[in-house]
Scaffold this motif. Sequence first.
Motif, PDB file in Angstrom:
ATOM      1  N   ASP A 151       0.803  -1.230   0.000  1.00 31.78           N
ATOM      2  CA  ASP A 151       0.000   0.000   0.000  1.00 31.78           C
ATOM      3  C   ASP A 151       0.833   1.276   0.000  1.00 31.78           C
ATOM      4  N   ASP A 152       2.163   1.176  -0.065  1.00 28.70           N
ATOM      5  CA  ASP A 152       3.005   2.379  -0.081  1.00 28.70           C
ATOM      6  C   ASP A 152       2.652   3.288  -1.258  1.00 28.70           C
ATOM      7  N   ASP A 181      -0.105   3.784  -2.663  1.00 29.66           N
ATOM      8  CA  ASP A 181      -1.423   4.404  -2.519  1.00 29.66           C
ATOM      9  C   ASP A 181      -1.420   5.568  -1.535  1.00 29.66           C
ATOM     10  N   LYS A 182      -0.291   5.815  -0.903  1.00 28.18           N
ATOM     11  CA  LYS A 182      -0.191   6.870   0.103  1.00 28.18           C
ATOM     12  C   LYS A 182       0.353   8.157  -0.526  1.00 28.18           C
ATOM     13  N   PRO A 183       0.080   9.302   0.109  1.00 27.79           N
ATOM     14  CA  PRO A 183       0.586  10.576  -0.436  1.00 27.79           C
ATOM     15  C   PRO A 183       2.111  10.654  -0.359  1.00 27.79           C
ATOM     16  N   GLN A 218       6.922   8.323   1.312  1.00 29.11           N
ATOM     17  CA  GLN A 218       5.639   7.814   0.851  1.00 29.11           C
ATOM     18  C   GLN A 218       5.407   6.491   1.564  1.00 29.11           C
ATOM     19  N   GLY A 219       4.535   6.487   2.549  1.00 30.02           N
ATOM     20  CA  GLY A 219       4.352   5.291   3.362  1.00 30.02           C
ATOM     21  C   GLY A 219       5.658   4.962   4.058  1.00 30.02           C
TER      22      GLY A 219
END
Length: 170
Positions: free
Chosen positions: A25-26, A28-30, A57-58
């Motif tokens: 999910d990294d 998908d993070k800002p 980012q993550g």
Amino acid sequence: MLIRLSQTLVALCLLASNTTFALPDDQDKPIYITADSASINDTTGITTYKGNVIIKQGSLLIEAAHVDMHRANEGVDKLVAKGAPAHFRQQQEVNGDFSDAWGKHMVYMVNKKKLTITQSAKVVQGKDTFTGNKIVYDLDKSIVDAFGATSKDAKEKGRVNMVIQPTKKK
């Protein structure tokens, strides 16, 4: 040549037994970026960051003196980081350990999850260490390919170094 190929195959087999994957999910993070200066070129899609650049980012972290961020229609496509050395870090999914990489020049292909490190390249994955003139690290498959220096000026022409720690039996 055959010896180098067999050494590479042994190293890859050892790595395959210690397979870890980056956190899914990294991406998908800002993305958070700090730097001393930034220059955005909408025509080329390249943003240049200079001076103590930190990108997060993550669990992903990149620290460098200079970063060129290449954007495509899908978002960030490529990061080119330079430093003395630049640093890349990302947490691994399976065991929670971090994979760290250092080098004077790094190219991170975001969608392919492939990091190419040149000039004093080093990757630490868990307790194992890989050094060479060039390292190509496939973060998605957790495969490290290391290459020695090829120039006549290199101190240890054609040599890579690996330190692989024994695994403890449970």
